[in-house]
Each structure stands twice: as structure tokens, then as C-alpha cells.
Enzyme design. Structure first.
Site, PDB file in Angstrom:
ATOM      1  N   GLY A  43       7.840 -10.835   0.145  1.00 27.23           N
ATOM      2  CA  GLY A  43       8.078  -9.508  -0.389  1.00 27.23           C
ATOM      3  C   GLY A  43       6.780  -8.896  -0.883  1.00 27.23           C
ATOM      4  N   CYS A  44       6.791  -7.584  -1.088  1.00 30.18           N
ATOM      5  CA  CYS A  44       5.568  -6.890  -1.495  1.00 30.18           C
ATOM      6  C   CYS A  44       5.163  -7.236  -2.920  1.00 30.18           C
ATOM      7  CB  CYS A  44       5.724  -5.387  -1.314  1.00 30.18           C
ATOM      8  SG  CYS A  44       7.203  -4.669  -2.083  1.00 30.18           S
ATOM      9  N   TYR A  45       6.080  -7.127  -3.868  1.00 26.63           N
ATOM     10  CA  TYR A  45       5.755  -7.484  -5.250  1.00 26.63           C
ATOM     11  C   TYR A  45       5.354  -8.959  -5.371  1.00 26.63           C
ATOM     12  CZ  TYR A  45       7.847  -3.089  -6.990  1.00 26.63           C
ATOM     13  OH  TYR A  45       8.139  -1.778  -7.262  1.00 26.63           O
TER      14      TYR A  45
END
Length: 243
Positions: A43-45
Site C-alpha cells: 500500500g502507499c501509506y
């Protein structure tokens, strides 16, 4: 040969039998991705959070059970079709905190691959800009094992990512950081902002939520799975180095 799978969803990131697709996670991770039948794209975070946390846990500078707080802001393109359309049509809010039930789907991923044994407190937000992301983790240095300095934290990060094509560790932190600076890039920049007199520090990751935080990582993983040992074929990483 059986098909090999790269899953860009959240479904298998902490599932047994899947290899986590963050090539810089730890020594040997790129090789594990290259040989894996099933890879879960990060995921990005978590890409920003894990990049900051894992090297410090591995170096013994951050206890796995430390009460970690993570703050982050993303461009609205990370919020899906409805959010994108709302910002494009109506202008959207200038800034918005969300997931205040403290059950964001990325927490389990951050906890596992960050090397944590205590569930971190994660507070995401979205700003009125299309692409870009900043993830920040504040720390009281005197609460950490061995009471390290900001320079010690920086050294651990720099050692982990030495030679990494897509991750740079800046020599220092500027007075302010624009979350959208790396929009359109596959790179990620890491910073340590420290005030030694106050014994406080903030770990910071800056990336494009659609670059290293999504499609850029997917292309990197595909390159590894197709035999590019560096995992950088077809990416558009800049030549500039922020080490």
C-alpha cells in the site's frame, strides 16, 4: 508453467503464502520477489511507514513494542473514484482527516512489515492536490533504546538504503516539505528532522502515492519477477540522488 501473480489489492498483503512486494524491505527481499509465485504489492501509506520503521527496529534503535504514532497526508487520487470526482467537480475540502475509527486497512500491513509487535496509531489525511504523499513519525529520543541521536537514526536509514535505486536518504531535513514534490516520480525520499536540545525527532517519507506507493512499485516488482535483478527496468526514476 503455472501463472505467477502480482496482486495490487489489499487482499493478500499479510496473507500466508504471499511475498510482500517491497523490494527494499530487508536484504534478500528483491530476490524473494524475483522467485515468488505470488507477490502482494504494498500500500502507499505502508510504503513510507515501513521504509522508516523497519531499519530502526532491525538496528535495535526502536523497540518493536514502542507506541508508534504515524501521521500521513495523501493526494486525493489515492481515495478512489468517488473522491477523485468530488475534488475535480466541487473542489473538495482543502484538508480532511479520515479513518478516525482507527481501523484503517493498512495498519496490519504496517505493523507486520515494520517489525512492530504493538499496533501503531495511524492517522491518515487527504489534501486538495492530485498526487503526492508525506508520512511522518514523531519520536521522543529518550524513550528509545540506548537514547540515540537524530544522527544515529539517519545513519541506520542510510545504511539500509545505500545503493537503492529508488530510495534516497537526505542528509538533512528542510524547514518545510511539499507533499507533491515527487508527483510523477517512482522515487521515495526519507528525512530525519531532529532537535537534539529537545531530544525530539520526526521521521519523514515523501513519495508519490501513485508512483512508489502504487504503480511504480508494481512495475518494479514485475521487472524483478521477469528477471531484471535490479527491478528498475521500465521505471522512470530520476538520476538525481538525495543521499
Amino acid at each position: 508453467d503455472a501463472p505467477r501473480i502480482l496482486d495490487a489489492s489489499t487482499a493478500h498483503r499479510v496473507a500466508p503464502g504471499w511475498t510482500y512486494g517491497f523490494a527494499e524491505l530487508a536484504p534478500g527481499q528483491a530476490a524473494r520477489i524475483a522467485g515468488a509465485a505470488r507477490v502482494a504489492n504494498p500500500g502507499c501509506y505502508p510504503t513510507g511507514a515501513v521504509a522508516l520503521l523497519r531499519p530502526l527496529v532491525d538496528a535495535g534503535l526502536l523497540a518493536p513494542d514502542h507506541p508508534v504514532t504515524i501521521n500521513a497526508v495523501s493526494g486525493y487520487s489515492g481515495g478512489g473514484r468517488a473522491m477523485i470526482e468530488a475534488h475535480a467537480r466541487d473542489g473538495g475540502p482543502a484538508f480532511e482527516l479520515y479513518a478516525l475509527g482507527l481501523e484503517h486497512k493498512h495498519v496490519a500491513e504496517i505493523e507486520r512489515y515494520g517489525g512492530l509487535t504493538r499496533r501503531p496509531l495511524f492517522v491518515p489525511s487527504v489534501g486538495h492536490f492530485a498526487q503526492g504523499m508525506v508520512v511522518s513519525i514523531p519520536l521522543h529520543l529518550d524513550t528509545l533504546p540506548g537514547r540515540p541521536t537524530g544522527a544515529d537514526l539517519h545513519a541506520a536509514l542510510a545504511a539500509r538504503y545505500e545503493g537503492a535505486a529508488l530510495i534516497g536518504v537526505a542528509a538533512g531535513a528542510p524547514a518545510a516539505l511539499d507533499a507533491a514534490t515527487l508527483a510523477g516520480s517512482d522515487r521515495m525520499e526519507l528525512f530525519v528532522a531532529a532537535n537534539e536540545a529537545r531530544r525530539q525527532a520526526v521521521l519523514i517519507a515523501r513519495l508519490d502515492n501513485l508512483g512508489k506507493g502504487a504503480s511504480g512499485a508494481a512495475v518494479q516488482n514485475l521487472a524483478l519477477m521477469l528477471g531484471d535483478a535490479a527491478g528498475t527496468a521500465s521505471t522512470h526514476a530520476e538520476a538525481a540522488d538525495v543521499h
